[in-house]
Design a protein around this motif. Sequence first.
Motif, PDB file in Angstrom:
ATOM      1  N   UNK A  80      88.944  35.196  31.974  1.00 15.23           N
ATOM      2  CA  UNK A  80      89.136  34.032  31.097  1.00 15.23           C
ATOM      3  C   UNK A  80      89.437  34.459  29.667  1.00 15.23           C
ATOM      4  N   UNK A  81      88.796  35.507  29.208  1.00 13.12           N
ATOM      5  CA  UNK A  81      88.961  35.941  27.815  1.00 13.12           C
ATOM      6  C   UNK A  81      90.317  36.592  27.570  1.00 13.12           C
ATOM      7  N   UNK A  82      91.046  36.906  28.634  1.00 14.30           N
ATOM      8  CA  UNK A  82      92.375  37.501  28.494  1.00 14.30           C
ATOM      9  C   UNK A  82      93.494  36.460  28.603  1.00 14.30           C
ATOM     10  N   UNK A  83      93.140  35.185  28.782  1.00 14.07           N
ATOM     11  CA  UNK A  83      94.164  34.147  28.794  1.00 14.07           C
ATOM     12  C   UNK A  83      94.870  34.073  27.435  1.00 14.07           C
ATOM     13  N   UNK A  84      96.133  33.679  27.446  1.00 13.52           N
ATOM     14  CA  UNK A  84      96.863  33.460  26.200  1.00 13.52           C
ATOM     15  C   UNK A  84      96.145  32.402  25.368  1.00 13.52           C
ATOM     16  N   UNK A  85      96.312  32.466  24.067  1.00  9.26           N
ATOM     17  CA  UNK A  85      95.643  31.516  23.184  1.00  9.26           C
ATOM     18  C   UNK A  85      96.189  30.103  23.390  1.00  9.26           C
ATOM     19  N   UNK A  86      95.376  29.122  23.056  1.00 10.80           N
ATOM     20  CA  UNK A  86      95.820  27.724  23.124  1.00 10.80           C
ATOM     21  C   UNK A  86      97.085  27.506  22.308  1.00 10.80           C
ATOM     22  N   UNK A  87      97.145  28.121  21.126  1.00  5.10           N
ATOM     23  CA  UNK A  87      98.301  27.919  20.253  1.00  5.10           C
ATOM     24  C   UNK A  87      99.579  28.468  20.893  1.00  5.10           C
ATOM     25  N   UNK A  88      99.517  29.650  21.469  1.00  6.58           N
ATOM     26  CA  UNK A  88     100.736  30.228  22.051  1.00  6.58           C
ATOM     27  C   UNK A  88     101.202  29.422  23.264  1.00  6.58           C
ATOM     28  N   UNK A  89     100.268  28.911  24.070  1.00  7.92           N
ATOM     29  CA  UNK A  89     100.652  28.089  25.229  1.00  7.92           C
ATOM     30  C   UNK A  89     101.282  26.784  24.746  1.00  7.92           C
ATOM     31  N   UNK A  90     100.664  26.146  23.740  1.00  3.83           N
ATOM     32  CA  UNK A  90     101.200  24.891  23.201  1.00  3.83           C
ATOM     33  C   UNK A  90     102.583  25.107  22.591  1.00  3.83           C
ATOM     34  N   UNK A  91     102.758  26.181  21.828  1.00 10.17           N
ATOM     35  CA  UNK A  91     104.053  26.453  21.204  1.00 10.17           C
ATOM     36  C   UNK A  91     105.133  26.719  22.240  1.00 10.17           C
ATOM     37  N   UNK A  92     104.784  27.449  23.290  1.00  8.02           N
ATOM     38  CA  UNK A  92     105.768  27.747  24.339  1.00  8.02           C
ATOM     39  C   UNK A  92     106.196  26.479  25.062  1.00  8.02           C
ATOM     40  N   UNK A  93     105.234  25.605  25.372  1.00 14.43           N
ATOM     41  CA  UNK A  93     105.571  24.334  26.025  1.00 14.43           C
ATOM     42  C   UNK A  93     106.460  23.488  25.122  1.00 14.43           C
ATOM     43  N   UNK A  94     106.133  23.436  23.835  1.00 15.21           N
ATOM     44  CA  UNK A  94     106.939  22.639  22.889  1.00 15.21           C
ATOM     45  C   UNK A  94     108.348  23.188  22.767  1.00 15.21           C
ATOM     46  N   UNK A  95     108.494  24.499  22.690  1.00 18.09           N
ATOM     47  CA  UNK A  95     109.826  25.100  22.603  1.00 18.09           C
ATOM     48  C   UNK A  95     110.673  24.765  23.821  1.00 18.09           C
ATOM     49  N   UNK A  96     110.043  24.697  24.970  1.00 13.96           N
ATOM     50  CA  UNK A  96     110.776  24.369  26.195  1.00 13.96           C
ATOM     51  C   UNK A  96     111.244  22.913  26.185  1.00 13.96           C
TER      52      UNK A  96
END
Length: 448
Positions: free
Chosen positions: A209-225
């Motif tokens: 769990x601690x190696x998951x990508x950060x919330x910010x990077x996941x949110x930014x990637x989804x928004x860019x898509x």
Amino acid sequence: MQLDFLYSSDDLHDIANQIIHKSLQMGATDAQVEISENISNQVEVLNQELETFETSHENQLTITLFKQHKKSHIGITRIDLNSIDKIIQQGLEIANYTQEDPHNGLLEKKYLVNNPMSLDLGLYNPINLNHQELIKEVLDLEQLGLAQTQISSSDGAAISLNQYSFVIANSNGLNQGYKTSRYSKSISLIGTNQRGMQSDYWYNSNRDYHQLASNLSIAEQAAQRVQRKLININYHASKPKIIFENSIAKSLIGSLIAGLSGSNLYRQLSFLNNSFQQQIFPEWFNLHEDPFVFGGLASCYFDNEGSQVTKSQIISNGKVNHYFLSSYSARKMNLAPTGNAGGCHNLFVEANLIGNLDKLIQIMKNGIIIIDTFGNGLNLVTGDYSVGAGGLIVENGEILGYSENLTISGNLRDIFQNILYVNNNYNSGHIQCGDMLINAEIIQVSSN
């Protein structure tokens, strides 16, 4: 409240041994048992409101019985040794009525895994998060997504926590098992323009769990898509080159794996029948399998039959070098099992271009980047491929906008032979494949 496994590993090993012993006593010539427990938590929010909070604890027992070459298979969702005699008796009665198949049987002893736990693969990383922490984390993920430019609303965010414990045993002396964990975060976002709405998502999975990508990077990637779809343009039919974005390229590799699967090969239901040592990719193309990646999402100590697993070169210099065989499909094809009962392990397409999608675009100059496909349009017997698609139109190395309602069609053998480049733009998943540039003379692209 944090759930825990009901049974220790020693308990599961002991229960499995008891069932194997009883099965042989009652008339089975061979038996195999798999016992598993799964603990899962799923938290979903929508527009900053809690939609779902599910916690489940499941256990399952499956018994496979043989009477010579007759076979039965029974699965139950409760471990209850008080009723096991009755279940075994039912399985033996079912076996009496099944057709004898000379290829039925347990994995041969010589292929069984030996000392599997000598290597730590980092597959089990338990975590203790309370409900409030989970809800706070997924709300934060969605809030970060909603704060992105051009995002009008959310289609939901989720966090999933799974822990799994199992043992597999058989009358050939196998009795092995271990625990695993798998965690994921995902978010789906919506943007609006003059033509309506566009949506897309992003996710990340990890054993830790601690190696998951950060919330910010996941949110930014989804928004860019989402953002890249908001400039809509019409596509005019031509013969462009095509880039399959890595998520789509991985689905093509998935089709390759299905084509090389023993269950399809022995029934002659694959476009890759009799393809061993055939040149089906360019000479530079290599694909390997590695079940021993530390923390790998498809890493394992042995396959679903207890077979030894190994690193394998699936495609070597463009040629098929490996089929995916269980003991049954191997016997049907008069070959040795490959440690792939239950499927493939971590797959890696070796890149022939170091760089991201932008570098591949500059090489392509003009064409389409396929970023969405719709429907299952593969005929596995012939390799014919036809799917609905959406893509980014590229002219002179620049992305002009997004075009939807496309159809792409061709034959997978032709597509595989005409791969020009695969970059090293990898993302989460058990198939590691970058973006793929195709010489699209062999692919038809049309606009609906």
